[in-house]
Design an enzyme around this catalytic site. Structure first.
Site, PDB file in Angstrom:
ATOM      1  N   ARG A  88       0.848  -1.199   0.000  1.00  0.00           N
ATOM      2  CA  ARG A  88       0.000   0.000   0.000  1.00  0.00           C
ATOM      3  C   ARG A  88       0.878   1.242   0.000  1.00  0.00           C
ATOM      4  O   ARG A  88       1.799   1.372   0.808  1.00  0.00           O
ATOM      5  CB  ARG A  88      -0.922  -0.001   1.224  1.00  0.00           C
ATOM      6  CG  ARG A  88      -1.919   1.149   1.256  1.00  0.00           C
ATOM      7  CD  ARG A  88      -2.814   1.036   2.483  1.00  0.00           C
ATOM      8  NE  ARG A  88      -3.635  -0.156   2.427  1.00  0.00           N
ATOM      9  CZ  ARG A  88      -4.081  -0.807   3.503  1.00  0.00           C
ATOM     10  NH1 ARG A  88      -3.736  -0.406   4.720  1.00  0.00           N
ATOM     11  NH2 ARG A  88      -4.839  -1.892   3.365  1.00  0.00           N
ATOM     12  N   ARG A 157      -2.303   6.150   9.911  1.00  0.00           N
ATOM     13  CA  ARG A 157      -2.397   5.688   8.530  1.00  0.00           C
ATOM     14  C   ARG A 157      -2.394   6.878   7.567  1.00  0.00           C
ATOM     15  O   ARG A 157      -2.321   8.034   7.974  1.00  0.00           O
ATOM     16  CB  ARG A 157      -3.673   4.863   8.346  1.00  0.00           C
ATOM     17  CG  ARG A 157      -3.726   3.606   9.217  1.00  0.00           C
ATOM     18  CD  ARG A 157      -2.790   2.517   8.720  1.00  0.00           C
ATOM     19  NE  ARG A 157      -2.883   1.291   9.501  1.00  0.00           N
ATOM     20  CZ  ARG A 157      -3.728   0.302   9.272  1.00  0.00           C
ATOM     21  NH1 ARG A 157      -4.596   0.391   8.296  1.00  0.00           N
ATOM     22  NH2 ARG A 157      -3.695  -0.783  10.025  1.00  0.00           N
ATOM     23  N   LYS A 220      -4.378   1.017  14.858  1.00  0.00           N
ATOM     24  CA  LYS A 220      -4.287   1.991  13.776  1.00  0.00           C
ATOM     25  C   LYS A 220      -5.027   3.269  14.138  1.00  0.00           C
ATOM     26  O   LYS A 220      -5.966   3.267  14.952  1.00  0.00           O
ATOM     27  CB  LYS A 220      -4.861   1.412  12.487  1.00  0.00           C
ATOM     28  CG  LYS A 220      -6.317   0.976  12.582  1.00  0.00           C
ATOM     29  CD  LYS A 220      -6.725   0.236  11.324  1.00  0.00           C
ATOM     30  CE  LYS A 220      -8.139  -0.339  11.464  1.00  0.00           C
ATOM     31  NZ  LYS A 220      -8.519  -1.151  10.293  1.00  0.00           N
ATOM     32  N   LYS A 222      -6.582   6.859  12.213  1.00  0.00           N
ATOM     33  CA  LYS A 222      -6.903   7.430  10.902  1.00  0.00           C
ATOM     34  C   LYS A 222      -7.269   8.909  11.021  1.00  0.00           C
ATOM     35  O   LYS A 222      -8.071   9.280  11.880  1.00  0.00           O
ATOM     36  CB  LYS A 222      -8.041   6.648  10.255  1.00  0.00           C
ATOM     37  CG  LYS A 222      -7.675   5.187   9.989  1.00  0.00           C
ATOM     38  CD  LYS A 222      -8.805   4.415   9.337  1.00  0.00           C
ATOM     39  CE  LYS A 222      -8.382   2.988   9.005  1.00  0.00           C
ATOM     40  NZ  LYS A 222      -9.457   2.211   8.357  1.00  0.00           N
ATOM     41  N   CYS A 436     -14.515  -3.267  -0.899  1.00  0.00           N
ATOM     42  CA  CYS A 436     -13.143  -3.624  -0.574  1.00  0.00           C
ATOM     43  C   CYS A 436     -12.672  -4.737  -1.503  1.00  0.00           C
ATOM     44  O   CYS A 436     -13.455  -5.324  -2.247  1.00  0.00           O
ATOM     45  CB  CYS A 436     -13.033  -4.059   0.882  1.00  0.00           C
ATOM     46  SG  CYS A 436     -13.831  -5.639   1.230  1.00  0.00           S
ATOM     47  N   CYS A 442      -7.358 -11.003   0.314  1.00  0.00           N
ATOM     48  CA  CYS A 442      -7.399 -10.572   1.720  1.00  0.00           C
ATOM     49  C   CYS A 442      -7.607 -11.767   2.640  1.00  0.00           C
ATOM     50  O   CYS A 442      -8.574 -12.526   2.489  1.00  0.00           O
ATOM     51  CB  CYS A 442      -8.508  -9.546   1.929  1.00  0.00           C
ATOM     52  SG  CYS A 442      -8.632  -8.998   3.646  1.00  0.00           S
ATOM     53  N   CYS A 481     -15.875  -8.677   5.005  1.00  0.00           N
ATOM     54  CA  CYS A 481     -15.840  -9.099   6.406  1.00  0.00           C
ATOM     55  C   CYS A 481     -16.381  -7.949   7.251  1.00  0.00           C
ATOM     56  O   CYS A 481     -16.649  -6.864   6.725  1.00  0.00           O
ATOM     57  CB  CYS A 481     -14.415  -9.486   6.819  1.00  0.00           C
ATOM     58  SG  CYS A 481     -13.324  -8.075   7.125  1.00  0.00           S
ATOM     59  N   CYS A 485     -13.702  -1.940   5.882  1.00  0.00           N
ATOM     60  CA  CYS A 485     -12.783  -1.061   5.155  1.00  0.00           C
ATOM     61  C   CYS A 485     -13.493  -0.188   4.132  1.00  0.00           C
ATOM     62  O   CYS A 485     -13.016   0.897   3.805  1.00  0.00           O
ATOM     63  CB  CYS A 485     -11.695  -1.892   4.458  1.00  0.00           C
ATOM     64  SG  CYS A 485     -10.557  -2.693   5.606  1.00  0.00           S
TER      65      CYS A 485
END
Length: 571
Positions: A88, A157, A220, A222, A436, A442, A481, A485
């Protein structure tokens, strides 16, 4: 981040041996070095052998994955999984130059399966990358001043920013601030340069990470910048959101929103999505100090024992919003002012050609679910050779060809027409849908997303046509899932994968990203999904009020109950 901030990463409420395994792993990693360099040399396997190194590589922007389409067959043949990696890119505000685009294209063709993905956070992902191709990609990015630092992992991120240049006359100023924040909050460890660029290690000390310390963030974190009236970044889904406020003289400052986050776990009611809370206004010159203070509070008080509840949203709900706000003010050294008025009218993209007061032109191109296949790579490579402005990745997985000179428009139009990219062929619901990547790459995916949503939308489009709703924009988000995301929990129609072919179906989110939705069916297949949508969309066509959005209608009509706070999402 600022070296004046006190490093309390070891001054925790519990001894290190009583914290989570991930906390102990970070502490022992030698500032994210681990044994990654040695693992890359192992030719026996296509993977990085150490499980700890697999986790550490996320801080370097790299996920180890395998091709799940062939996993069972390889197991039957007694072969290891078809290991490959996702990389990424760190791309603050989603902006890249034509030269950078051409390098990304070159690297994708050589090392990334001749494809790129535009993510829901305005950046690129390479997939299908083999271990021997990791360094060539990262070093190739470096040639055009791009990197993958902190694109993943327990750190801040990639920083998002509204990309529509029409949204504000101070758009460029705020975009520059997003880049400044991104550069400010990345880890300072030299591990990245040593492992990927081949730099020699120099003498280091505990001050190698003046802010993050040895254990970085609990999870994480954001950050995003929104410029009203566009909420394209879904600012309420950010841990820290800056909502730009302008006045007669230009940018005055930001309303600050904290505690957004989409991740949850099925069958775990203590986990839930949460929308960020607006806690006040700061002048523009206090923006960095505010970011430092908010991250400091989460660093010091976030849960380091239970990773399922380590995000900032849980810290806020456990401690109380008032307490967290007061602590941020204490660390920042100044109080928040009252929040200023603002309004969002959309969280989608502007399509067609648009012109800004500087005489430059801008064109958004729909990229279905962000997937740049070889046909699209060919098209944008041709455009990059013509274009003299920038490309901007949108949070809705599209691309804006921005800052086009009027004399270049005809040539760009010709390329778009040659490759069948005329915007008239894309329906409103498809323009407002994101997904996603999910299967086959993934490792967290329970069901399809990117590969499945286009076919499902074919059937929904036919349904909308029957009900006379073909021109109605409705936001649709699908994740493979429950981690969210693609931000499914704020969509008017949301899906999260439960098993192959099975999804949770959610209705009632806000069109502008201002309200969570609620589950209406759990663990159902396509037949039930289409049956429910047909009934609800039929009612919407018959019973809606003038100008009423679909999500608002589902609340007013009592089809789903409104979710007033994230902690009531599972009720």
């Amino acid at each position: 981040m600022t070296s004046q901030t006190i490093d309390r990463s070891h001054d925790l409420s519990q001894p290190l041996d009583r914290l989570s395994a991930d906390e102990r792993m970070k502490d022992a990693s030698d500032y994210l070095r681990g044994t990654i360099k040695q693992g890359l040399l192992d030719r026996i396997t296509g993977a990085v052998p150490s499980a700890d190194d697999v986790k550490l590589m996320k801080f370097h922007g790299i996920y180890q994955q395998d091709d799940r389409d062939v996993r069972d067959e390889r197991r039957r043949q007694k072969l290891e999984p078809a290991f490959q990696f996702m990389i990424r890119v760190r791309l603050p505000g989603g902006v890249c130059t034509p030269a950078q685009w051409l390098k990304l294209d070159e690297l994708a063709r050589a090392h990334g399966g001749r494809t790129l993905r535009i993510t829901t956070r305005q950046t690129f992902q390479f997939h299908w990358v083999l271990k021997d191709s990791l360094r060539p990609i990262i070093q190739g990015l470096h040639e055009t001043l791009l990197d993958t630092v902190a694109a993943c992992g327990d750190d801040s991120r990639g920083v998002m920013c509204t990309v529509d240049p029409q949204s504000s006359r101070f758009h460029a100023e705020v975009a520059a601030m997003a880049k400044r924040v991104s550069d400010h909050v990345i880890p300072r460890t030299r591990a990245y340069h040593e492992i990927w660029y081949g730099d020699e290690r120099v003498a280091s000390s505990e001050s190698e990470e003046p802010f993050y310390g040895r254990t970085y963030m609990p999870r994480k974190f954001k950050i995003g910048f929104a410029l009203p009236p566009s909420n394209d970044i879904d600012v309420y889904a950010q841990d820290l959101g800056f909502i730009a406020i302008g006045g007669p003289e230009g940018l005055e400052g930001f309303n600050v929103a904290i505690g957004g986050g989409m991740g949850r776990t099925d069958q775990a009611p203590e986990t839930y999505p949460r929308l960020a809370s607006v806690i006040g206004f700061i002048p523009a010159d206090r923006m960095i100090a505010c970011a430092d203070a908010v991250m400091t509070v989460q660093r010091d008080y976030g849960d380091r024992k239970d990773r399922a509840r380590a995000r900032f949203k849980y810290t806020i709900d456990d401690k109380g919003l008032g307490w967290i706000k007061a602590e941020i003010e204490r660390v920042m050294g100044a109080p928040f002012e009252e929040a200023r008025p603002y309004a969002f009218t959309s969280n989608g993209d502007s399509f067609g050609w648009n012109e800004t007061p500087d005489g430059r032109l801008h064109r958004t191109v729909t990229i279905q679910n962000g997937r740049l296949d070889l046909k699209l790579l060919d098209a944008f490579r041709d455009i990059a050779h013509i274009h003299r402005g920038t490309f901007r990745m949108t949070p809705n997985q599209n691309v804006i060809i921005a800052g086009v000179r009027p004399e270049d428009r005809a040539a760009i139009d010709a390329v778009l027409a040659e490759h069948g990219l005329e915007e008239e062929s894309v329906s409103p619901i498809r323009r407002n849908a994101i997904a996603c990547v999910a299967l086959p790459t993934c490792g967290l995916a329970m069901a399809e997303s990117e590969r499945y949503l286009p076919g499902l939308l074919d059937k929904v489009e036919a349904m909308l046509a029957r009900h006379g709703l073909s021109e109605e924009p409705i936001t649709v988000r699908m994740s493979g899932c429950p981690n969210g995301c693609s931000r499914p929990y704020i969509a008017e129609i949301g899906f999260t994968g439960r098993a192959p072919g099975k999804y949770n179906l959610y209705l009632g989110g806000g069109f502008h990203g201002e309200r969570l939705n609620r589950m209406i069916r759990e663990n159902v297949g396509e037949g039930v999904i289409l049956e429910v949508l047909d009934e609800v969309l039929g009612r919407y066509a018959r019973e809606r009020q003038p100008g009423e959005r679909f999500g608002d209608f589902t609340i007013r009509a009592g089809i789903v109950r409104e979710v007033t706070e994230g902690r009531y999402f599972n009720d």
